[in-house]
Design an enzyme around this catalytic site. Structure first.
Site, mmCIF file in Angstrom:
data_model
loop_
_atom_site.group_PDB
_atom_site.id
_atom_site.type_symbol
_atom_site.label_atom_id
_atom_site.label_comp_id
_atom_site.label_asym_id
_atom_site.label_seq_id
_atom_site.Cartn_x
_atom_site.Cartn_y
_atom_site.Cartn_z
ATOM 1 N N GLY A 1 41.136 34.162 50.186
ATOM 2 C CA GLY A 1 40.562 34.946 49.101
ATOM 3 C C GLY A 1 39.747 34.064 48.182
ATOM 4 O O GLY A 1 39.258 33.000 48.585
ATOM 5 N N ALA B 1 38.959 30.202 49.243
ATOM 6 C CA ALA B 1 37.565 29.796 49.415
ATOM 7 C C ALA B 1 37.187 28.735 48.381
ATOM 8 O O ALA B 1 36.424 27.798 48.674
ATOM 9 C CB ALA B 1 36.651 31.009 49.290
ATOM 10 N N ARG C 1 43.629 37.567 56.945
ATOM 11 C CA ARG C 1 43.770 38.846 57.633
ATOM 12 C C ARG C 1 42.531 39.214 58.438
ATOM 13 O O ARG C 1 42.622 39.807 59.499
ATOM 14 C CB ARG C 1 44.072 39.963 56.616
ATOM 15 C CG ARG C 1 45.511 39.985 56.134
ATOM 16 C CD ARG C 1 45.837 41.299 55.465
ATOM 17 N NE ARG C 1 45.055 41.491 54.261
ATOM 18 C CZ ARG C 1 45.514 41.260 53.038
ATOM 19 N NH1 ARG C 1 46.745 40.814 52.869
ATOM 20 N NH2 ARG C 1 44.757 41.459 51.974
ATOM 21 N N ILE D 1 45.321 24.820 34.026
ATOM 22 C CA ILE D 1 45.939 24.021 32.968
ATOM 23 C C ILE D 1 47.090 23.219 33.564
ATOM 24 O O ILE D 1 47.969 23.792 34.213
ATOM 25 C CB ILE D 1 46.487 24.931 31.843
ATOM 26 C CG1 ILE D 1 45.391 25.868 31.325
ATOM 27 C CG2 ILE D 1 47.055 24.096 30.710
ATOM 28 C CD1 ILE D 1 45.912 26.935 30.380
ATOM 29 N N LYS E 1 56.005 33.275 35.091
ATOM 30 C CA LYS E 1 55.558 31.954 34.644
ATOM 31 C C LYS E 1 56.521 31.357 33.619
ATOM 32 O O LYS E 1 56.813 30.155 33.650
ATOM 33 C CB LYS E 1 54.153 32.064 34.057
ATOM 34 C CG LYS E 1 53.104 32.536 35.054
ATOM 35 C CD LYS E 1 51.791 32.875 34.358
ATOM 36 C CE LYS E 1 50.776 33.470 35.327
ATOM 37 N NZ LYS E 1 49.542 33.914 34.634
#
Length: 440
Positions: free
Chosen positions: A13, A17, A46, A138, A207
């Site tokens: 994706g 990439a 996929r 970050i 997170k």
């Protein structure tokens, strides 16, 4: 120069990439810094025929990405597929069991299965790295685990979801309501077609749980994160906050009381994701748009602020490749800074004992006696009111609910909860009250 570090890339994706483009453009610089070249040798996705704007002809293509774990020509697998379970988790388990390194941007998988994967990595001498899983480009994880390693972290908090931050800062800038700005965020690509994962706070909670484990040396415990999203925030709340000298931000916040552990028991771990009123002079108040920011407060270093792009192909790919550089250098500490067996057990802290000031918003029937009913409930629950504002709208029809808000004095959070329980069945309330704490 040493032999190349050979990479298999699962997922092509925008981030996958981006990793290929970054390695192609900065390959020589990265090789000098890593002490060896980093080369992609195999890929999986996929759709083979999709145009991704990158050349894939030179890579070994595998329809089954889990086959990467058995390839002798692969040293490290990069997982960019996503999802807490399913193929991503299968790939992670097989990769680490085979003694190969794993780099992932998958915060859901780490939040749900990080303890298992850390133990598996340590048992097989395999590096597990996931800098890109938290706050994009970050270096929040590296900063905590390495840069602040000499400190006892007192508290960690921050803006951990760019979609929510974009929506809230746009609401403040334009005066528009939530639904309108959410639609704009979706049109601009800042929010998914199904935005629930972001606006309900789940993404930020993943997170926060990861950061808390690293900051406090406790076993990762996503299930105990108290989560409230932003969907109920109105333009009126934004205006009231501004009048009081605050902005509204979705904040993930955690701290840990280790006294129980030191006495032979368990640490008290507090983890919350919720909208907060942030003072306009606080560093987080100036964080706008899709930006992320993480604040760590250490007992010697003081306040550390990590801020930057929390998502996107470039920043996230940068974090992925930074992990690959560490592996190439042989810099592979335990996944959560401490060996998994040494991470402390914890129990969820009771938030009722925490002291804070609170903003409480009511939508009430516009009739006599409503304010007296609310203040009586606050009095009976022992809550002291600092200010009370009723905001009517002259163009509203008679009988329509009006917005009433208050700010409480500092006190136990349990007091506000008791007051709202007293009002729960009141016919004067058009909807459940909204409570937002003041960050202090």
């Amino acid at each position: 120069m040493a032999e190349p570090l050979r990479i298999a890339l699962a997922g092509l994706g925008t981030v996958g990439a981006g990793v290929i483009r970054l390695l192609a453009e900065n390959g020589e610089l990265i090789a000098r810094r890593a002490g060896r070249p980093i080369e992609v040798v195999a890929v999986s996705a996929r759709d083979r025929g999709k145009d991704r704007g990158i050349a894939l002809a030179g890579y070994d293509w595998h329809d089954d990405m889990t086959a990467f774990a058995a390839l002798d020509a692969v040293d490290v697998v990069v997982e960019l597929v996503g999802g807490s379970d399913g193929p991503a988790l299968t790939l992670a388990r097989k990769t680490l069991a085979a003694g190969k390194g794993l780099v992932t941007a998958n915060k859901a998988m780490i939040a749900h299965h990080g303890m298992e994967l850390a133990a598996l990595a340590e048992a097989n001498g395999a590096p597990l790295r996931y800098e890109a899983a938290v706050a994009g480009g970050i270096p929040a994880i590296k900063g905590l685990a390495e840069g602040a390693a000499a400190n006892r972290i007192e508290r960690i908090y921050g803006i951990l979801n760019g979609t929510c931050n974009f929506i809230l800062s746009e609401m403040a800038a334009t005066g528009r309501d939530f639904a309108d700005v959410l639609a704009e965020a979706q049109a601009l690509g800042f929010a998914e077609a199904d935005p629930g994962f972001d606006i309900e706070g789940t993404d930020a909670a993943h997170k926060l749980a990861i950061l808390a484990a690293i900051a406090f040396g406790t076993a990762l415990d996503f299930a105990s994160v108290d989560v409230t999203g932003i969907a109920r925030i109105r333009a009126g709340d934004i205006a009231q906050a501004r009048a009081l000298g605050y902005v509204i931000r979705l904040i993930g916040i955690a701290d840990c009381d280790l006294a129980g552990q030191e006495a032979g028991g368990e640490a008290q771990l507090f983890q919350r994701v919720a909208p907060y009123l942030v003072p306009v002079d606080h560093p987080l108040a100036g964080v706008t748009g899709a930006t992320n920011a993480v604040v760590a407060e250490g007992n010697f270093v003081g306040r550390l602020l990590f801020q930057g792009a929390g998502a996107g192909d470039g920043p996230t790919a940068s974090a992925v490749v930074a992990d690959l550089v560490d592996i190439a250098r042989g810099n592979t500490p335990p996944p959560f800074s401490l060996p998994a067996a040494l991470l402390a057990a914890s129990v969820p802290a009771d938030p009722g004992h925490r002291r804070s000031r609170a903003y409480v918003r009511f939508m009430v029937a516009d009739r006599p006696g409503v304010l007296a009913e609310i203040t009586a409930a606050m009095r009976d629950a022992g809550v002291s009111i600092e200010s009370f504002i009723q905001q009517g709208h002259p163009d509203e029809e008679d009988g329509q609910p009006v917005l009433v808000s208050m700010v409480t004095h500092d006190g136990p959070e349990a007091g506000v909860a008791r007051a709202l329980a007293l009002l729960e069945q009141s016919p004067s309330l058009a909807e459940a009250p909204l409570v937002m704490r003041l960050l202090g």
